[in-house]
Structure formats: C-alpha cells, structure tokens
Motif scaffolding. Structure first.
Motif, PDB file in Angstrom:
ATOM      1  N   TYR A  42     -76.426 -71.411 -10.615  1.00 46.20           N
ATOM      2  CA  TYR A  42     -74.993 -71.130 -10.777  1.00 46.20           C
ATOM      3  C   TYR A  42     -74.719 -70.555 -12.157  1.00 46.20           C
ATOM      4  O   TYR A  42     -74.045 -69.538 -12.305  1.00 46.20           O
ATOM      5  CB  TYR A  42     -74.213 -72.428 -10.562  1.00 46.20           C
ATOM      6  CG  TYR A  42     -72.726 -72.332 -10.843  1.00 46.20           C
ATOM      7  CD1 TYR A  42     -71.831 -72.022  -9.825  1.00 46.20           C
ATOM      8  CD2 TYR A  42     -72.215 -72.584 -12.119  1.00 46.20           C
ATOM      9  CE1 TYR A  42     -70.467 -71.950 -10.082  1.00 46.20           C
ATOM     10  CE2 TYR A  42     -70.854 -72.508 -12.380  1.00 46.20           C
ATOM     11  CZ  TYR A  42     -69.991 -72.193 -11.355  1.00 46.20           C
ATOM     12  OH  TYR A  42     -68.640 -72.121 -11.615  1.00 46.20           O
ATOM     13  N   GLU A  43     -75.261 -71.175 -13.167  1.00 49.95           N
ATOM     14  CA  GLU A  43     -75.064 -70.688 -14.537  1.00 49.95           C
ATOM     15  C   GLU A  43     -75.756 -69.355 -14.762  1.00 49.95           C
ATOM     16  O   GLU A  43     -75.253 -68.493 -15.492  1.00 49.95           O
ATOM     17  CB  GLU A  43     -75.569 -71.731 -15.535  1.00 49.95           C
ATOM     18  CG  GLU A  43     -75.626 -71.267 -16.987  1.00 49.95           C
ATOM     19  CD  GLU A  43     -74.278 -70.877 -17.564  1.00 49.95           C
ATOM     20  OE1 GLU A  43     -74.259 -70.256 -18.649  1.00 49.95           O
ATOM     21  OE2 GLU A  43     -73.232 -71.180 -16.942  1.00 49.95           O
ATOM     22  N   ALA A  44     -76.908 -69.161 -14.121  1.00 46.56           N
ATOM     23  CA  ALA A  44     -77.615 -67.887 -14.259  1.00 46.56           C
ATOM     24  C   ALA A  44     -76.754 -66.734 -13.750  1.00 46.56           C
ATOM     25  O   ALA A  44     -76.601 -65.705 -14.421  1.00 46.56           O
ATOM     26  CB  ALA A  44     -78.938 -67.931 -13.502  1.00 46.56           C
ATOM     27  N   GLN A  45     -76.180 -66.903 -12.560  1.00 53.22           N
ATOM     28  CA  GLN A  45     -75.338 -65.849 -12.002  1.00 53.22           C
ATOM     29  C   GLN A  45     -74.100 -65.621 -12.864  1.00 53.22           C
ATOM     30  O   GLN A  45     -73.695 -64.467 -13.091  1.00 53.22           O
ATOM     31  CB  GLN A  45     -74.911 -66.223 -10.574  1.00 53.22           C
ATOM     32  CG  GLN A  45     -76.065 -66.454  -9.613  1.00 53.22           C
ATOM     33  CD  GLN A  45     -76.733 -65.169  -9.169  1.00 53.22           C
ATOM     34  OE1 GLN A  45     -76.209 -64.089  -9.353  1.00 53.22           O
ATOM     35  NE2 GLN A  45     -77.908 -65.292  -8.561  1.00 53.22           N
ATOM     36  N   ARG A  46     -73.492 -66.693 -13.353  1.00 55.43           N
ATOM     37  CA  ARG A  46     -72.314 -66.552 -14.218  1.00 55.43           C
ATOM     38  C   ARG A  46     -72.685 -65.866 -15.527  1.00 55.43           C
ATOM     39  O   ARG A  46     -71.951 -65.001 -16.039  1.00 55.43           O
ATOM     40  CB  ARG A  46     -71.707 -67.934 -14.502  1.00 55.43           C
ATOM     41  CG  ARG A  46     -70.362 -67.902 -15.219  1.00 55.43           C
ATOM     42  CD  ARG A  46     -70.185 -69.079 -16.155  1.00 55.43           C
ATOM     43  NE  ARG A  46     -71.214 -69.101 -17.196  1.00 55.43           N
ATOM     44  CZ  ARG A  46     -71.154 -68.360 -18.289  1.00 55.43           C
ATOM     45  NH1 ARG A  46     -70.140 -67.536 -18.506  1.00 55.43           N
ATOM     46  NH2 ARG A  46     -72.126 -68.438 -19.188  1.00 55.43           N
ATOM     47  N   HIS A  47     -73.836 -66.236 -16.079  1.00 55.37           N
ATOM     48  CA  HIS A  47     -74.273 -65.665 -17.351  1.00 55.37           C
ATOM     49  C   HIS A  47     -74.532 -64.170 -17.230  1.00 55.37           C
ATOM     50  O   HIS A  47     -74.249 -63.407 -18.163  1.00 55.37           O
ATOM     51  CB  HIS A  47     -75.540 -66.385 -17.824  1.00 55.37           C
ATOM     52  CG  HIS A  47     -76.104 -65.848 -19.099  1.00 55.37           C
ATOM     53  ND1 HIS A  47     -75.414 -65.870 -20.288  1.00 55.37           N
ATOM     54  CD2 HIS A  47     -77.300 -65.246 -19.369  1.00 55.37           C
ATOM     55  CE1 HIS A  47     -76.158 -65.317 -21.245  1.00 55.37           C
ATOM     56  NE2 HIS A  47     -77.299 -64.930 -20.701  1.00 55.37           N
ATOM     57  N   TRP A  48     -75.053 -63.722 -16.097  1.00 57.19           N
ATOM     58  CA  TRP A  48     -75.284 -62.287 -15.917  1.00 57.19           C
ATOM     59  C   TRP A  48     -73.964 -61.519 -15.887  1.00 57.19           C
ATOM     60  O   TRP A  48     -73.896 -60.385 -16.371  1.00 57.19           O
ATOM     61  CB  TRP A  48     -76.064 -62.041 -14.627  1.00 57.19           C
ATOM     62  CG  TRP A  48     -77.447 -62.643 -14.676  1.00 57.19           C
ATOM     63  CD1 TRP A  48     -78.117 -63.083 -15.790  1.00 57.19           C
ATOM     64  CD2 TRP A  48     -78.325 -62.875 -13.569  1.00 57.19           C
ATOM     65  NE1 TRP A  48     -79.349 -63.581 -15.444  1.00 57.19           N
ATOM     66  CE2 TRP A  48     -79.514 -63.458 -14.088  1.00 57.19           C
ATOM     67  CE3 TRP A  48     -78.233 -62.652 -12.206  1.00 57.19           C
ATOM     68  CZ2 TRP A  48     -80.583 -63.822 -13.279  1.00 57.19           C
ATOM     69  CZ3 TRP A  48     -79.298 -63.002 -11.383  1.00 57.19           C
ATOM     70  CH2 TRP A  48     -80.458 -63.585 -11.919  1.00 57.19           C
ATOM     71  N   MET A  49     -72.933 -62.122 -15.334  1.00 58.82           N
ATOM     72  CA  MET A  49     -71.605 -61.495 -15.397  1.00 58.82           C
ATOM     73  C   MET A  49     -71.132 -61.403 -16.842  1.00 58.82           C
ATOM     74  O   MET A  49     -70.540 -60.397 -17.255  1.00 58.82           O
ATOM     75  CB  MET A  49     -70.607 -62.294 -14.558  1.00 58.82           C
ATOM     76  CG  MET A  49     -70.964 -62.394 -13.083  1.00 58.82           C
ATOM     77  SD  MET A  49     -69.803 -63.449 -12.171  1.00 58.82           S
ATOM     78  CE  MET A  49     -70.662 -63.617 -10.604  1.00 58.82           C
ATOM     79  N   GLU A  50     -71.423 -62.429 -17.594  1.00 62.96           N
ATOM     80  CA  GLU A  50     -71.021 -62.480 -19.003  1.00 62.96           C
ATOM     81  C   GLU A  50     -71.708 -61.393 -19.820  1.00 62.96           C
ATOM     82  O   GLU A  50     -71.051 -60.638 -20.556  1.00 62.96           O
ATOM     83  CB  GLU A  50     -71.363 -63.871 -19.550  1.00 62.96           C
ATOM     84  CG  GLU A  50     -71.360 -64.008 -21.055  1.00 62.96           C
ATOM     85  CD  GLU A  50     -72.076 -65.267 -21.508  1.00 62.96           C
ATOM     86  OE1 GLU A  50     -72.562 -65.281 -22.651  1.00 62.96           O
ATOM     87  OE2 GLU A  50     -72.152 -66.227 -20.711  1.00 62.96           O
ATOM     88  N   LEU A  51     -73.002 -61.272 -19.692  1.00 67.99           N
ATOM     89  CA  LEU A  51     -73.720 -60.323 -20.551  1.00 67.99           C
ATOM     90  C   LEU A  51     -73.508 -58.871 -20.124  1.00 67.99           C
ATOM     91  O   LEU A  51     -73.513 -57.963 -20.965  1.00 67.99           O
ATOM     92  CB  LEU A  51     -75.205 -60.677 -20.632  1.00 67.99           C
ATOM     93  CG  LEU A  51     -76.094 -60.603 -19.402  1.00 67.99           C
ATOM     94  CD1 LEU A  51     -76.647 -59.197 -19.210  1.00 67.99           C
ATOM     95  CD2 LEU A  51     -77.265 -61.590 -19.541  1.00 67.99           C
ATOM     96  N   THR A  52     -73.328 -58.612 -18.819  1.00 66.19           N
ATOM     97  CA  THR A  52     -73.164 -57.227 -18.387  1.00 66.19           C
ATOM     98  C   THR A  52     -71.834 -56.625 -18.821  1.00 66.19           C
ATOM     99  O   THR A  52     -71.738 -55.401 -19.017  1.00 66.19           O
ATOM    100  CB  THR A  52     -73.293 -57.099 -16.849  1.00 66.19           C
ATOM    101  OG1 THR A  52     -72.403 -58.030 -16.220  1.00 66.19           O
ATOM    102  CG2 THR A  52     -74.724 -57.369 -16.415  1.00 66.19           C
ATOM    103  N   ILE A  53     -70.811 -57.443 -18.983  1.00 63.68           N
ATOM    104  CA  ILE A  53     -69.508 -56.878 -19.390  1.00 63.68           C
ATOM    105  C   ILE A  53     -69.380 -56.773 -20.904  1.00 63.68           C
ATOM    106  O   ILE A  53     -68.463 -56.096 -21.386  1.00 63.68           O
ATOM    107  CB  ILE A  53     -68.323 -57.701 -18.823  1.00 63.68           C
ATOM    108  CG1 ILE A  53     -68.293 -59.118 -19.421  1.00 63.68           C
ATOM    109  CG2 ILE A  53     -68.380 -57.752 -17.310  1.00 63.68           C
ATOM    110  CD1 ILE A  53     -67.059 -59.911 -19.040  1.00 63.68           C
ATOM    111  N   HIS A  54     -70.289 -57.396 -21.656  1.00 59.34           N
ATOM    112  CA  HIS A  54     -70.174 -57.383 -23.117  1.00 59.34           C
ATOM    113  C   HIS A  54     -71.239 -56.527 -23.796  1.00 59.34           C
ATOM    114  O   HIS A  54     -71.040 -56.109 -24.946  1.00 59.34           O
ATOM    115  CB  HIS A  54     -70.265 -58.807 -23.674  1.00 59.34           C
ATOM    116  CG  HIS A  54     -69.031 -59.633 -23.420  1.00 59.34           C
ATOM    117  ND1 HIS A  54     -67.835 -59.400 -24.059  1.00 59.34           N
ATOM    118  CD2 HIS A  54     -68.827 -60.685 -22.592  1.00 59.34           C
ATOM    119  CE1 HIS A  54     -66.927 -60.279 -23.633  1.00 59.34           C
ATOM    120  NE2 HIS A  54     -67.511 -61.070 -22.741  1.00 59.34           N
ATOM    121  N   LEU A  55     -72.357 -56.267 -23.129  1.00 61.78           N
ATOM    122  CA  LEU A  55     -73.468 -55.585 -23.776  1.00 61.78           C
ATOM    123  C   LEU A  55     -73.674 -54.191 -23.203  1.00 61.78           C
ATOM    124  O   LEU A  55     -73.350 -53.930 -22.042  1.00 61.78           O
ATOM    125  CB  LEU A  55     -74.762 -56.395 -23.592  1.00 61.78           C
ATOM    126  CG  LEU A  55     -74.765 -57.810 -24.174  1.00 61.78           C
ATOM    127  CD1 LEU A  55     -76.060 -58.521 -23.779  1.00 61.78           C
ATOM    128  CD2 LEU A  55     -74.615 -57.780 -25.679  1.00 61.78           C
TER     129      LEU A  55
END
Length: 583
Positions: A42-55
């Motif tokens: 769950y955190e992995a999928q959420r984290h990928w959303m986080e990094l793709t919109i910021h990096l």
C-alpha cells in the motif's frame, strides 16, 4: 417490469454487486498497515504517486531506492503520476515529497482504495464483459451471465487488489482485451493491448510465449504472402508501442544509458530465487535441496531460465506445428481471401491452454516469484472454468486451482489481517457457483483427489489455530502450505499441456498428415469446433481418433457445445464469425 427487460438488467446488477463487494473488502486492513518503517505494498503504491509528481522523469527509477524504489514498467509510473496529480489536487499532504511517508489518514485511504476500484472498472470489467460476448456469444444469455459472475467474484484477485492493495486487474484486463481482440480478428489492437499489459507490470511476460507463439503461428497459418504481411504489421505495431511507452528514457529525450534505469529495476536478478514461501518448484524442493546453500545465484538464474523454457515449450511447439499442418494453401485466391478476412483462425482454441501452460511454467520454475503471482495463471484457468459444465474435468480442476490458489496466499493474507475476507469470499464464490468441495456423490479420481486436497487445507487451518509452531520451526505452517499447493499447480500445468495436444489433434493440427490435409481446406469455410472434455470421437478424452470430416452436423452431436467468437447481434443472435468452445 417485463420479464425480458428484467433479464437485461442481470449483467449490470452483477457488475454493480461485484464493485460493492470489492469496496467492502477494501474497508479492511491492507499490506503493511501500521507497520513502520517500510509498511507494505500500500505504501509502495502511494509512494510512487508521491515521487512521480515531484521529480523529473529521469529520477523516477533512481530516487532513494532503499525506500520502495519504483520497480514496475513505465505505464505504472504514468498511472501513478495521474493518480498523484488528482490526489494532490484534493489534499497535497497525501503526497508531500518525503514528508508523507507512511501516511494513513482515513481520507487518503479512501482515495487510494477508490483508484483501484476506478481502474478495475475502466479496464478489467469491460474486458470480462467483452469476453463473455465475444468468446461465448452463441451461448444463452443465462450461461453468459453465469460465466460473468464466476469471473467477477473470483476471490483471489479481489483479496489481493482490494484487500492487500495492488493494481493487478489493470495488467490482467489488458491481457484479456488482447485475447478478445484476437478472437475478433483484430490482431493489431490485440498486440497493442498486450504491450500495454507488459508496460504496466512485468509479470505479463508470463503470457508472452503464448501470445507470441499464437501470433507467429497465425502468420504461418496464413501462408507466405498474407502471413508475412501480418508479421510485418505486428512487428511494426509492437515496436512502436514499446517506443511510445519508453519514450522519455530513449534518445533524443534522454541519453542512451537512461534506458538502463527502468530495465535494471524491472528485472531485479539480485533479489534471490524466491521471496517468502511461494507455492512453486523452488520453494517446495528447497525443503530438501536447500538451493541457496550450495548453488550460486548465476547457476540458479540459468537453471530457472532453462526449466521455464522447457515448461512452456510444449504449448509453443503445439501452436507452430498446428499452424503448419493447417496452413491455408491450395485454395483459390478469392476463396482464401474471403475466408481469412472473415473467419477466425482454427488455432484460436489453443490460445487459452497456451496461456495457462506458459504462465504456470513461469510461476513454477522462473526466478523471483511472489505468492501473488499465482493471479497470472489463474486468469486463463478461470476463463476456461467459466465456459465449462459441472460434470466436466475442466470445471473440477478449475475450482480446485482457484480454491487452492487462495489457500496458497493465506500466509500473506493472514499477515495483512484479511482472515474474515478470506473465509467470506471463498464461501461466497463457491456457493454462488453451486460447488460443494466435499460432495461425495462423485466418484472420479480427480474429485477424490480434490477432496483429499481440501481436507489437507482444512486440517492445516485447524492445526494453525490450536498448535503453536516450535521455536526451531517457526515457518512450519507456511512450508506445509507450499507442499500442499505446489502439486496442485503442477498437476494443472501438466493437464494444460495434455489438453493443448488433444485440442490440436481434434482440430487436425497434430493428426496424421493425410488427415490434416483433408481438414485444413474446409476449416476456412465453416465454424471452427472446440471439442468438450468427453468427445473421444473428435480426438479428445479417452480416445484420440483423427478428426472427422463428415460436416458440421457431426460436430454438433451430443456432448459438443460451440460458442461464438463473434459478438451476437440482434435478437436473432446473428454471429459475425466462427464458433469455438474454450472449456
């Protein structure tokens, strides 16, 4: 409301009911809930959303790899970016770079759960509905609705995607769309859909030998001229689709070495032979052989690759040999052109079995397999199950594999706190189909074997409740789970090879040359039959006689059901293409 109008609402009701069940399962816990510092999927999928919109895109596959570094193909990254953008617009704190790690607010959970439901509804559910209309179009609406119910409420996928938390239905949906388009003779669209499946999750590679073998076999079947033309078109479309998916990582948009960033993450050979206790060959035999203690990683990679290739080779060879023997030739040009443009290839009935053989060979023998990967071979097995009758071997084996697949994931589901959902969905699905695992009225060897397997599963569950594992054997129950489940999956793999050969023989693909030559010409002029389990006179079952040539009437005798490869049109059920049964 008129009876006919009520019947038209059955399929929409099933779809809405399945969405409600999925959402209800999502109300429970998920992978890694409340378990810092890494949490879970769950955190992995959420984290990928986080990094793709910021990096920047170039950093997606290189940023802080120790904390859930992105390791799925680019389409997953693009969809993560889309979800992240929408979520950040609603509440930026859900995806604040680094600061949002481990966030578990109720609102963020609702949003993430809703993204799984949304993509499942947009991709997977239409693929299922299209399957029942394209592959089973000549069957009664009631049988189509039953098939749809079997597929919609499959417990394994619901537990993993909507309980544990993943997006496997997107990958499976694209693969099923590809098969649907192949059935409707839209091979280029099918190739694009399969590339999208590969571009979303690398586990779709489990289907690649079957899909590639089928398309190559069709090129052979069509002959040198039409086959070469189709091959060139498929190659162009496939390459172009991959180029579009990886465009940000190839020149001129990035340095040549940039393509290595996603590739090295997508294929992580440095992780080991298997993770946790997965019901495949390596984990089961590791109980005795202890592979990691005496075999180098390089040797294990090569050995697993060799065994995997040997595992799916029978399906590919069957497709290619059948195509050669059924090849369209010695037919007048105008007749051949009309046949090949309006009729499905007689090779199509082999595709579900090839998908099952290929995906199970990867699951059983390949490197770095997760327990959740059983969902990949479970798709073609459940498709076959949905087209079978309770008195057929396919039905019994399909139910056994589905139930054991859920059981094989019990250690993972238990860790996720999904015990109630595990029991509820298994009971719901079996009752919905009308299947009693412990029915003693049948006396077939397969049914008796099924009862023994179910008894072993139930015994393990009871023992796990009342017995504490000894300190020196903390994983005794997961290991016993593997030893019960693996033989079932191996049996289904062997059965899929056997059935593929039987079906090919029935179609004339593996019959003696004289029989094949007498069959292939007429195959372009009539519907292509797919024999049921019990038709020994058609080359399936106890006897393996050569295909009969006394017309369609003989093919529609007792025990042989055909289903359309074309979508039924109108109340007269006009069918656009040939018929094939997939059970």
């Amino acid at each position: 409301m008129h009876h006919e109008n009520m019947k038209s609402w059955v399929a929409p009701f099933l779809i809405v009911a399945s969405i409600w069940v999925k959402w209800a399962v999502g109300l429970g816990s998920y992978s890694g809930q409340g378990t810092p510092p890494m949490y879970g999927d769950y955190e992995a999928q959420r984290h990928w959303m986080e990094l793709t919109i910021h990096l920047p895109i170039r950093q997606w596959y290189t940023y802080d790899l120790r904390y859930w570094g992105l390791d799925y193909p680019p389409l997953t990254a693009y969809i993560s970016w889309l979800c992240g953008r929408v979520g950040a617009w609603i509440d930026p704190s859900w995806f604040a770079l680094d600061e949002s790690r481990g966030i578990e607010t109720p609102s963020s959970k609702v949003f993430l759960r809703s993204t799984v439901v949304a993509f499942d509804t947009l991709i997977y559910l239409p693929a299922l509905f299209m399957f029942t209309k394209s592959w089973q179009g000549t069957r009664s609406s009631r049988r189509q609705e039953l098939a749809l119910a079997i597929l919609l409420f499959q417990p394994a996928l619901i537990l993993i995607d909507f309980g544990h938390f993943q997006y496997n239905s997107v990958m499976l949906g694209f693969t099923l769309l590809a098969a649907n388009f192949f059935a409707l003779e839209h091979d280029l669209l099918g190739a694009v859909c399969f590339v999208l499946s590969l571009g979303f999750k690398q586990m779709a590679l489990y289907y690649a030998p079957a899909i590639g073998g089928y398309l190559l076999a069709k090129c052979i079947y069509l002959g040198p001229s039409d086959g070469a033309r189709l091959f060139a078109r498929l190659a162009l479309v496939t390459v172009a689709s991959f180029v579009v998916l990886f465009l940000p990582f190839i020149p001129p948009f990035a340095p040549a070495r940039a393509i290595l960033d996603p590739l090295t993450r997508i294929f992580p050979f440095n992780r080991g032979l298997f993770e946790d206790k997965v019901a495949n060959f390596w984990c089961a035999t590791n109980v005795v052989l202890k592979w990691k203690f005496w075999a180098s990683q390089g040797f294990l990679v090569k050995l697993s690759a060799a065994l995997t290739a040997l595992g799916f080779l029978p399906a590919v060879v069957t497709l290619l040999v059948s195509a050669y023997r059924l090849q369209v030739r010695n037919v007048p040009h105008d007749t051949k052109e009309k046949a090949t443009s309006t009729q499905p290839t007689p090779l199509l009935p082999l595709l579900p079995y090839a998908l099952l053989t290929s995906s199970l060979s990867f699951f059983l023998f390949s490197f770095q397999v997760h327990e959740k990967t059983i969902l990949v071979p479970l798709l073609p097995m459940t498709l076959l199950l949905s087209g079978s009758s309770p008195d057929e071997q396919t039905f019994e084996l399909g139910m056994l594999m589905n139930n054991v697949a859920v059981f094989s994931m019990w250690p993972l589901l238990k860790r996720d706190g999904l015990g109630v959902q595990y029991v509820a969905l298994l009971v719901l699905w079996n009752r919905l189909i009308g299947y009693n695992p412990f029915n003693l009225s049948k006396r077939s060897l397969l049914h008796l074997l099924s009862i023994a397997v179910y008894a072993a599963c139930l015994t393990l569950h009871v023992a796990e409740l009342i017995i504490t594992p000894p300190a020196h054997l903390p994983d005794i129950f997961p290991v016993l789970n593997v030893l019960v489940s693996t033989p079932v999956f191996a049996l289904v793999w062997l059965w899929s090879i056997k059935r593929g050969i039987e079906v090919s023989w029935a179609l004339g693909g593996l019959a003696p040359r004289s029989s094949a030559n007498g069959t292939h010409t007429s195959s372009t002029k009539r519907r292509v039959p797919f024999p049921s389990d019990s038709r020994s006179d058609l080359g399936v079952g106890d006897g393996l006689a050569a295909p009969r040539e006394d017309g369609v009437a003989a093919l529609r005798g007792p025990g042989l059901r055909t289903v359309s490869l074309g979508v039924s049109q109108g109340r007269k059920r006009k069918v656009r293409s040939g018929s094939v049964d997939i059970h």
